[in-house]
Design a protein around this motif. Structure first.
Motif, PDB file in Angstrom:
ATOM      1  N   PRO A  81       0.819  -1.227   0.000  1.00  0.00           N
ATOM      2  CA  PRO A  81       0.000   0.000   0.000  1.00  0.00           C
ATOM      3  C   PRO A  81       0.847   1.268   0.000  1.00  0.00           C
ATOM      4  O   PRO A  81       0.466   2.267  -0.626  1.00  0.00           O
ATOM      5  N   ALA A  82       1.998   1.236   0.694  1.00  0.00           N
ATOM      6  CA  ALA A  82       2.880   2.403   0.689  1.00  0.00           C
ATOM      7  C   ALA A  82       3.436   2.653  -0.712  1.00  0.00           C
ATOM      8  O   ALA A  82       3.562   3.810  -1.150  1.00  0.00           O
ATOM      9  N   ALA A  83       3.761   1.571  -1.428  1.00  0.00           N
ATOM     10  CA  ALA A  83       4.231   1.722  -2.809  1.00  0.00           C
ATOM     11  C   ALA A  83       3.117   2.270  -3.698  1.00  0.00           C
ATOM     12  O   ALA A  83       3.376   3.053  -4.628  1.00  0.00           O
ATOM     13  N   VAL A  84       1.881   1.878  -3.407  1.00  0.00           N
ATOM     14  CA  VAL A  84       0.736   2.394  -4.159  1.00  0.00           C
ATOM     15  C   VAL A  84       0.582   3.903  -3.920  1.00  0.00           C
ATOM     16  O   VAL A  84       0.285   4.666  -4.845  1.00  0.00           O
ATOM     17  N   ILE A  85       0.785   4.334  -2.671  1.00  0.00           N
ATOM     18  CA  ILE A  85       0.740   5.768  -2.362  1.00  0.00           C
ATOM     19  C   ILE A  85       1.777   6.509  -3.201  1.00  0.00           C
ATOM     20  O   ILE A  85       1.484   7.558  -3.794  1.00  0.00           O
ATOM     21  N   ALA A  86       2.986   5.958  -3.261  1.00  0.00           N
ATOM     22  CA  ALA A  86       4.053   6.593  -4.045  1.00  0.00           C
ATOM     23  C   ALA A  86       3.670   6.673  -5.520  1.00  0.00           C
ATOM     24  O   ALA A  86       3.839   7.722  -6.164  1.00  0.00           O
ATOM     25  N   ALA A  87       3.138   5.574  -6.066  1.00  0.00           N
ATOM     26  CA  ALA A  87       2.765   5.553  -7.484  1.00  0.00           C
ATOM     27  C   ALA A  87       1.644   6.544  -7.771  1.00  0.00           C
ATOM     28  O   ALA A  87       1.664   7.257  -8.785  1.00  0.00           O
ATOM     29  N   ALA A  88       0.656   6.612  -6.884  1.00  0.00           N
ATOM     30  CA  ALA A  88      -0.473   7.517  -7.093  1.00  0.00           C
ATOM     31  C   ALA A  88      -0.019   8.977  -7.067  1.00  0.00           C
ATOM     32  O   ALA A  88      -0.477   9.798  -7.879  1.00  0.00           O
ATOM     33  N   LEU A  89       0.879   9.299  -6.139  1.00  0.00           N
ATOM     34  CA  LEU A  89       1.410  10.666  -6.088  1.00  0.00           C
ATOM     35  C   LEU A  89       2.158  11.010  -7.378  1.00  0.00           C
ATOM     36  O   LEU A  89       2.006  12.107  -7.928  1.00  0.00           O
ATOM     37  N   ALA A  90       2.953  10.052  -7.858  1.00  0.00           N
ATOM     38  CA  ALA A  90       3.737  10.288  -9.072  1.00  0.00           C
ATOM     39  C   ALA A  90       2.825  10.475 -10.289  1.00  0.00           C
ATOM     40  O   ALA A  90       3.052  11.373 -11.121  1.00  0.00           O
ATOM     41  N   ILE A  91       1.796   9.647 -10.393  1.00  0.00           N
ATOM     42  CA  ILE A  91       0.878   9.739 -11.536  1.00  0.00           C
ATOM     43  C   ILE A  91       0.145  11.078 -11.528  1.00  0.00           C
ATOM     44  O   ILE A  91       0.051  11.756 -12.560  1.00  0.00           O
ATOM     45  N   THR A 124      -8.874   8.530 -10.604  1.00  0.00           N
ATOM     46  CA  THR A 124      -8.683   7.156 -10.112  1.00  0.00           C
ATOM     47  C   THR A 124      -7.489   7.081  -9.175  1.00  0.00           C
ATOM     48  O   THR A 124      -7.536   6.412  -8.134  1.00  0.00           O
ATOM     49  N   SER A 125      -6.397   7.772  -9.525  1.00  0.00           N
ATOM     50  CA  SER A 125      -5.197   7.735  -8.677  1.00  0.00           C
ATOM     51  C   SER A 125      -5.473   8.357  -7.311  1.00  0.00           C
ATOM     52  O   SER A 125      -4.961   7.882  -6.295  1.00  0.00           O
ATOM     53  N   ILE A 126      -6.308   9.420  -7.273  1.00  0.00           N
ATOM     54  CA  ILE A 126      -6.646  10.044  -5.996  1.00  0.00           C
ATOM     55  C   ILE A 126      -7.444   9.079  -5.128  1.00  0.00           C
ATOM     56  O   ILE A 126      -7.212   8.959  -3.920  1.00  0.00           O
ATOM     57  N   THR A 127      -8.387   8.350  -5.752  1.00  0.00           N
ATOM     58  CA  THR A 127      -9.182   7.374  -5.002  1.00  0.00           C
ATOM     59  C   THR A 127      -8.303   6.247  -4.467  1.00  0.00           C
ATOM     60  O   THR A 127      -8.414   5.854  -3.300  1.00  0.00           O
ATOM     61  N   VAL A 128      -7.417   5.748  -5.319  1.00  0.00           N
ATOM     62  CA  VAL A 128      -6.511   4.673  -4.898  1.00  0.00           C
ATOM     63  C   VAL A 128      -5.587   5.160  -3.796  1.00  0.00           C
ATOM     64  O   VAL A 128      -5.302   4.434  -2.826  1.00  0.00           O
ATOM     65  N   LEU A 129      -5.093   6.397  -3.923  1.00  0.00           N
ATOM     66  CA  LEU A 129      -4.242   6.984  -2.886  1.00  0.00           C
ATOM     67  C   LEU A 129      -4.955   7.002  -1.543  1.00  0.00           C
ATOM     68  O   LEU A 129      -4.376   6.634  -0.510  1.00  0.00           O
TER      69      LEU A 129
END
Length: 328
Positions: A81-91, A124-129
């Motif tokens: 989940p922490a890696a997902v946070i990083a990816a969502a911020l980057a996107i 979508t990235s904001i929701t996933v974040l």
């Protein structure tokens, strides 16, 4: 019962989040250069203002989460989940920069197929974040980090931050005017807004870009998100002051002060949201807003004073029980 964790060294911090922070740092300078050299405006604001604000916010947010994740057991349920946070911020940030280069609005923009796709990815990235933050926050709330004052600062900061992120969903809802325009065939390609009571693009505050003529949902969004930095910082400052200020030497006192500050911070987030929803700019509060703000400030100061008075050395003891002497 909460588990106590050891203080993590920088080498153990979450690397994907640190990488996002490191990549974002140059964009602070790039955005400042853009502000100085590129005179274009978008929705009434300098076009490079949004990349600058988001770069600074992402650096703070990613570094904070990188440290907090290092405080947790290194399980897949935490790391992923922490890696997902990083990816969502980057996107999200990459799309903001791409749209600035194109001279297009990034948020709420569905005017062309490409704009719609980019906004869909960003939404979508904001929701996933947000969902990934919830997962990591659940682990964080069950962990004790560096003593009780910092633990409660992190717990309350994580909860308030989740609320602040969630306020973004209020901005994505179409306004009545936008719904009417779609029905009547005059749709301008924008679904959602930052402002309440006025259209986006009017007079704004410098740097923040918040509306000065109507309510602005970004105020509460910003305040809420950065509880995760403000409250732990307060706990750290109280700990640093403990050696010089006798009243805050005790851990229990510092914990109570942090809890008072957390309650006040949550109230401030709610107050700025309430003010915005009433179509009122931050810079022009009415009498009711000022009265509520004054009452909240008085309550917080009174609670903090009560904590400090109770911690005062040599304060009178309470009434003695019958038949027993008072001991000092």
């Amino acid at each position: 019962m909460s588990e106590r964790t050891t203080w993590p060294g920088p080498g153990t911090w979450h690397r994907p989040l640190l990488l996002v922070a490191a990549v974002s740092v140059p964009f602070v300078a790039i955005s400042l250069a853009g502000l100085a050299l590129d005179g274009r405006e978008l929705v009434g604001a300098p076009i490079w203002g949004k990349p600058f604000k988001f770069a600074v916010s992402i650096v703070l947010y990613a570094v904070t989460w990188s440290w907090l994740v290092a405080c947790l057991p290194q399980r897949r349920l935490v790391r992923w989940p922490a890696a997902v946070i990083a990816a969502a911020l980057a996107i999200e940030y990459a799309i903001i920069v791409v749209q600035v280069i194109r001279g297009r609005q990034s948020h709420f923009n569905v005017a062309t197929p490409l704009d719609g796709v980019l906004w869909g990815i960003m939404g979508t990235s904001i929701t996933v974040l947000w969902l990934a933050n919830i997962v990591v926050a659940v682990f964080l709330i069950r962990r004790e980090i560096g003593g009780r004052p910092l633990t409660w600062a992190v717990r309350s900061g994580a909860v308030i931050s989740l609320f602040g992120i969630g306020l973004a969903f209020l901005m994505t809802r179409p306004t009545e005017e936008q719904r009417a325009a779609r029905r009547e065939g005059g749709f301008a390609g924008i679904i959602g807004r930052h402002s309440v009571g006025v259209t986006d693009g009017g007079p704004i505050m410098p740097v923040t870009g918040w509306s000065t003529t109507g309510g602005d949902l970004r105020v509460a969004h910003f305040v809420g998100i950065h509880a995760l930095q403000a409250l732990p910082l307060l706990a750290v400052l109280l700990a640093a002051s403990a050696g010089r200020v006798r009243l805050v030497r005790g851990e229990r006192v510092r914990t109570r002060l942090v809890l008072v500050a957390a309650a006040g911070y949550a109230a401030l987030t709610g107050l700025t949201l309430w003010q915005a929803l009433r179509g009122q700019p931050l810079t022009r509060p009415d009498g009711l807003t000022l009265a509520v703000a004054g009452a909240l400030a008085a309550l917080v100061l009174a609670a903090a004073a009560a904590v400090l008075v109770a911690a005062r050395p040599g304060r009178p003891a309470g009434p003695a029980r019958p038949g027993r002497p008072v001991t000092r």
